[in-house]
Design an enzyme around this catalytic site. Sequence first.
Site, short mmCIF file in Angstrom:
data_model
loop_
_atom_site.label_atom_id
_atom_site.label_comp_id
_atom_site.label_asym_id
_atom_site.label_seq_id
_atom_site.Cartn_x
_atom_site.Cartn_y
_atom_site.Cartn_z
N GLN A 42 -2.77 -12.55 -0.89
CA GLN A 42 -2.28 -11.43 -1.68
C GLN A 42 -0.94 -11.77 -2.34
O GLN A 42 -0.02 -12.24 -1.67
CB GLN A 42 -2.13 -10.18 -0.78
N ASP A 94 -10.75 -15.65 -5.89
CA ASP A 94 -9.89 -14.97 -6.87
C ASP A 94 -9.94 -15.70 -8.22
O ASP A 94 -9.55 -15.14 -9.24
CB ASP A 94 -8.44 -14.98 -6.36
N LYS A 147 -9.48 -4.02 0.34
CA LYS A 147 -10.39 -5.18 0.24
C LYS A 147 -11.17 -5.34 1.54
O LYS A 147 -12.38 -5.56 1.53
CB LYS A 147 -9.59 -6.45 -0.10
#
Length: 283
Positions: free
Chosen positions: A97, A120, A53
């Site tokens: 994460q 997200d 990422k």
Amino acid sequence: MPAQLINGLALSQRLRADVAARVGALKSRGIVPGLAVILVGDDPASAVYVRNKVKACAEAGLHSVLEKHDAALTEAELLARIRALNADPAIHGILVQMPLPRHIRAQRVIETISTAKDVDGYSVQSAGDLMTGLPGFRPCTPYGCMKLIESTGVSLRGKHAVVIGRSNTVGKPMALMLLQADATVTVCHSATPDLGVFTRQADVVVAAVGRRNTLTAAMVKPGAIVIDVGMNRNDEGKLCGDADFAGVSEVAGWITPVPGGVGPMTITMLLVNTVESAERAAT
Ligand code: NAP
């Protein structure tokens, strides 16, 4: 006739070039889109995901911050870090994460991220925005699947789409996005007695299960679009999806390969959401 491949790598490259152009336009106004990625603990797979990422951000010209914390970090300490990032004007997207260590409540963490920076799209607010058709950040994997379907040029309006899987991060948001695109949507899951009964009627199948050979040729309508989200290993240890790729390719009209289909799109849509967040903050 064998199915046409939907090339997620090529589509990703096109979308990332568009992101880079939008980043360039923001930079000319003195704004650098920024993503903060938080990793807690030392899960090796998570470490690879966050590295990818951060690398993708750098390639597209975004600013990124990778915060690595020891697994002993407390929930209160993590929430304090998120609140600081919420208040940081250089950060437009915050990603924590998953999975988190067991002593940290994941939903509590997600709900602490400002909705304006929830790139997200996992918060209850973002899920509600999707359900009610309000603008908001869409979860990256199903958002990427929508782009892959769009790339075939086939309109979803009036089509029957079958989603296999109902997770909060993939299956459910996928179903809502297909519904929003005017498809008639069926959602199947582990208690669905005969998947084939549903998938054989589908113009579009999205398989998001995590079990190889869940979708076989006999379960697919000729000409259908098959989007394979699954990430599994075959007997040789190679990455494979939920569909029996060789068999399903003989029947479907379009199919995403694994690897090279949905996978590259997930990070790409994270970049899209982050640049979008920076654009919104700048208006
Ligand atoms: P998940 O949370 O484990 O959900 C799996 C879903 O599949 C559940 O809803 C489950 O039903 C359903 N299911 C399980 N066995 C089934 C069966 N025999 N028939 C029909 N449905 C069945 O997984 P996820 O996070 O949604 O991810 C799904 C897959 O996509 C995994 O392989 C994951 O690694 C992959 N993935 C890939 C990407 C990418 O970027 N390429 C991103 C995210 C996920 P119940 O709800 O009834 O248990």
